[in-house]
Design an enzyme around this catalytic site. Structure first.
Site, short mmCIF file in Angstrom:
data_model
loop_
_atom_site.label_atom_id
_atom_site.label_comp_id
_atom_site.label_asym_id
_atom_site.label_seq_id
_atom_site.Cartn_x
_atom_site.Cartn_y
_atom_site.Cartn_z
N ASP A 23 0.82 -1.22 0.00
CA ASP A 23 0.00 0.00 0.00
C ASP A 23 0.85 1.27 0.00
O ASP A 23 0.67 2.14 0.86
CB ASP A 23 -0.93 0.02 1.21
N GLU A 192 -11.40 0.76 -3.06
CA GLU A 192 -10.68 1.01 -1.80
C GLU A 192 -9.44 1.85 -2.08
O GLU A 192 -9.22 2.30 -3.21
CB GLU A 192 -10.28 -0.32 -1.15
#
Length: 510
Positions: A23, A192
Site C-alpha cells: 500500500d 478502496e
C-alpha cells in the site's frame, strides 16, 4: 545485498521495490521523494523510504515507534494495525494518516521526515474505517478527508466516504457523506485505497477496484469534493504479466514529469512496488503505464543520476544493535536484546508458555522476504543451559519453518529443523535433530521460484540440507517474513541468549 532495479543504462526494471512494501504512498518535497507503506502489526511501524530518482530507494527510519492502543499489540496481530497510510506535506510539516480497521483513523505529524513524530491522534473512531487520505485545498483553505471501508469489520465495502476536516488535522467537521458508491458503477467492486488530489480545477481520487490480485487502478474526478464523480479505468493488467495492478500514489517531479507508484500482489512475497510513467490525455484524464498497461522496463525519470541503492538487508549487528530493516512482531519489551559492547545480536531466550508456535511469539525480529531468488545466511551460537531453550532463523507466515539450535534434555545442543502448517497448533520436526558440538551453527535458507525454501546448516562439516522443500506462505494481507528468535520454557531466572552474527542475503543462491 539484493541488487536494485536500476539497469545502469538510463532505464529501470519493475518492481523498483522487490519486497512487501504494501500500500505505498509517495510524496515530493524539493528534490527529495519519500514513501511510506503499511506495517500492520509490526513495530516499529510506518517505514520511511527516501529517493532522489524514484528508482533507487533507501530506508531512513520509521514514524511509529509503538502501536496503539499498546495493550492490544502486546501479542502478534499480523494482519491488523497500520493499514494503507497516506503521506502528505502541509504547513511545513509531514503528515501520515492511516486506518486501523479495529479502532479507527489516526494521524501523526513531524517537522522533518526523521521526526520527532507526534503520538498517534485518533480523529475518527470506529470499526472498518480504512485507507484515509487528507487534502488541504490551497485554493480555498478548506481541508478534506476521504476513506474506504473494510467489510470484515463494518459490513460495508465498495464505498468512499468524504469529510470536511479541521485544517490542523485534529478532528473531522461533519458526520461524513458517501461521495462514491461503486455499487452504482457497472462492473466495479471492492473500491478502496483512495488517494485524494487537486489538479486542473478538479478533485481527483485515484483508487483501485476489482480485488488485490486481479483488479485495476481507477481515477475519479469531480468539480466539488462531495461530487458527483465520474470514473475511468486508467491502469489494468492487459497483456502484461503484472497482475492487479493495485493501490498507489501520484507524484510530480520538479521538471513537471508525472509518475505513479503502485503495488502488485506476489503471493508469499507480499506486495511489491512498481513505478509507472503517467501523462494526461486531451480530455484531462491520467494515462498510466504504456497507454494503460503496466511497464516492466522503462526509461528512468528525468532526474539527476543517483548511485544504485536498495533498502538494506544485511546486518553485522554492530555493538549489538540491529538495523532499520528489522521489526518486532509486536510492541517490544525491555530486556529482549541485552546491551553489550561487541558485535552480534544477542536475543534473550524469553520465558514463554508458547514455545511450540513461532507465529504467536511477540519477540521475533523480522524483515521482509525478498521477491527474487536468494540465499539467507546467519551464524548462531546458543548460550543457554535450560533444557528446551532454542534460537533460530525462520520463514514466518500462515505456515512457517525454522532451523536453529536447541538445548536438549541430555544437556547437549542440537541442530533442529521444524515446521508447522497453516492449521497446525504445534510444530513438527522436518528433519532428525543432530548434535551441534560447540553450540554453534551457520544457518542458510535458499529461496527459489514460488518462494520455495530449502534449509541448510553447517555445524563444522560444511552445509548439509535438512528436510524437504518448504513453500512459504503469506498471512491474509502480509507477505512471508524472515525472522530471528530465541525462547525458553516458562520458569524462573535467566534462560540465556542466542547470539546472531553476519546476517546476509545474496542473490541467486550464491
Amino acid at each position: 545485498m539484493i541488487p536494485g532495479p536500476d539497469l545502469g543504462d538510463g532505464t529501470y526494471r519493475n518492481p523498483v521495490l522487490a519486497a512487501d512494501w504494501s500500500d505505498p504512498d509517495v510524496l515530493r518535497v524539493g528534490d527529495d521523494f519519500y514513501l511510506t507503506a503499511s506495517s500492520f502489526g509490526r513495530a516499529p511501524g510506518l517505514p520511511l523510504l527516501h529517493s532522489r530518482d524514484l528508482v533507487n530507494w533507501t530506508l531512513v527510519g520509521h514514524a511509529l515507534e509503538r502501536l496503539e492502543p499498546a495493550a492490544d499489540f502486546g501479542r502478534p496481530r499480523h494482519d491488523c494495525g497500520v493499514w494503507a497510510p497516506s503521506l502528505r506535506h502541509h504547513d511545513d510539516r509531514f503528515w501520515i494518516f492511516w486506518g486501523d480497521p479495529d479502532h479507527g483513523i489516526h494521524q501523526i505529524n513531524a517537522p522533518t521526515i526523521r521526526g520527532p513524530w507526534t503520538r498517534p491522534h485518533l480523529i475518527k473512531s470506529g470499526q472498518g474505517l480504512i485507507d484515509p487520505c487528507p487534502l488541504w485545498d490551497e485554493e480555498t483553505g478548506e481541508a478534506y478527508l476521504v476513506h474506504a471501508w473494510a467489510r470484515s469489520r463494518s459490513g460495508i465495502k465498495n464505498r468512499l466516504t468524504g469529510h470536511r476536516m479541521r485544517p490542523d488535522g485534529t478532528e473531522l467537521l461533519d458526520e461524513g457523506k458517501v461521495i462514491v458508491d461503486a455499487d452504482r458503477i457497472p462492473g466495479w467492486f471492492t473500491l478502496e485505497g483512495p488517494k485524494l488530489y487537486r489538479h486542473d480545477g478538479w478533485f481527483w481520487i485515484l483508487a483501485p477496484a476489482g480485488g488485490v490480485a486481479t483488479g485495476w487502478q481507477g481515477a475519479l474526478r469531480a468539480r466539488e469534493f462531495f461530487g458527483p464523480y465520474e470514473e475511468r479505468i486508467v491502469l489494468e493488467q492487459g497483456t502484461s504479466d503484472i497482475n492487479g495492478p493495485h493501490q498507489g500514489g501520484w507524484v510530480r517531479t520538479e521538471r513537471g514529469e508525472d509518475w505513479f507508484l503502485h503495488f502488485q500482489q506476489r503471493g508469499a512475497h507480499g506486495r511489491v512496488v512498481h513505478l509507472q510513467p503517467m501523462r494526461w490525455d486531451a480530455a484531462g484524464w491520467p494515462v498510466l503505464g504504456d497507454d494503460g498497461t503496466p511497464v516492466r522496463v522503462h526509461r528512468k525519470p528525468e532526474l539527476p543520476a543517483q548511485p544504485p541503492s536498495a533498502p538494506a538487508t544485511d546486518d553485522d549487528f554492530p555493538g549489538g544493535r540491529f538495523g532499520r530493516q528489522w521489526q518486532w512482531t509486536a510492541n517490544p519489551q525491555g530486556g529482549w536484546t541485552p546491551q553489550h559492547s561487541g558485535d552480534g545480536l544477542r536475543l534473550t531466550c524469553v520465558r514463554t508458555p508458547v514455545t511450540e508456535d513461532v507465529r504467536k511469539l511477540p519477540n521475533v525480529l523480522t524483515q521482509r522476504l525478498p521477491a527474487v531468488p536468494c540465499a539467507i545466511e546467519v551464524e548462531l551460537s546458543l548460550s543457554a543451559e535450560v533444557p528446551g531453550a532454542r534460537a533460530g532463523l525462520a520463514v514466518l507466515g500462515d505456515a512457517y519453518g525454522w532451523i536453529g539450535l536447541e538445548r536438549g534434555a541430555d544437556g547437549a545442543v542440537h541442530l533442529v529443523h521444524r515446521f508447522a502448517e497453516a492449521v497446525a497448533e504445534r510444530e513438527r520436526d522436518a528433519a532428525h535433530p543432530r548434535l551441534a558440538p560447540e553450540g554453534r551453527a551457520r544457518l542458510r535458507i535458499e529461496v527459489g521460484a514460488g518462494a520455495r525454501c530449502r534449509f541448510f546448516a553447517d555445524t563444522g562439516e560444511g552445509f548439509r540440507p535438512g528436510g524437504p522443500v518448504f513453500a512459504a506462505t503469506p498471512w491474509r494481507w502480509v507477505g512471508a517474513l524472515l525472522g530471528l528468535f530465541a525462547v525458553a520454557p516458562s520458569g524462573a531466572g535467566s534462560a540465556g541468549v542466542g547470539t546472531f552474527t553476519r546476517f546476509r542475503i545474496a542473490p541467486d543462491g550464491n
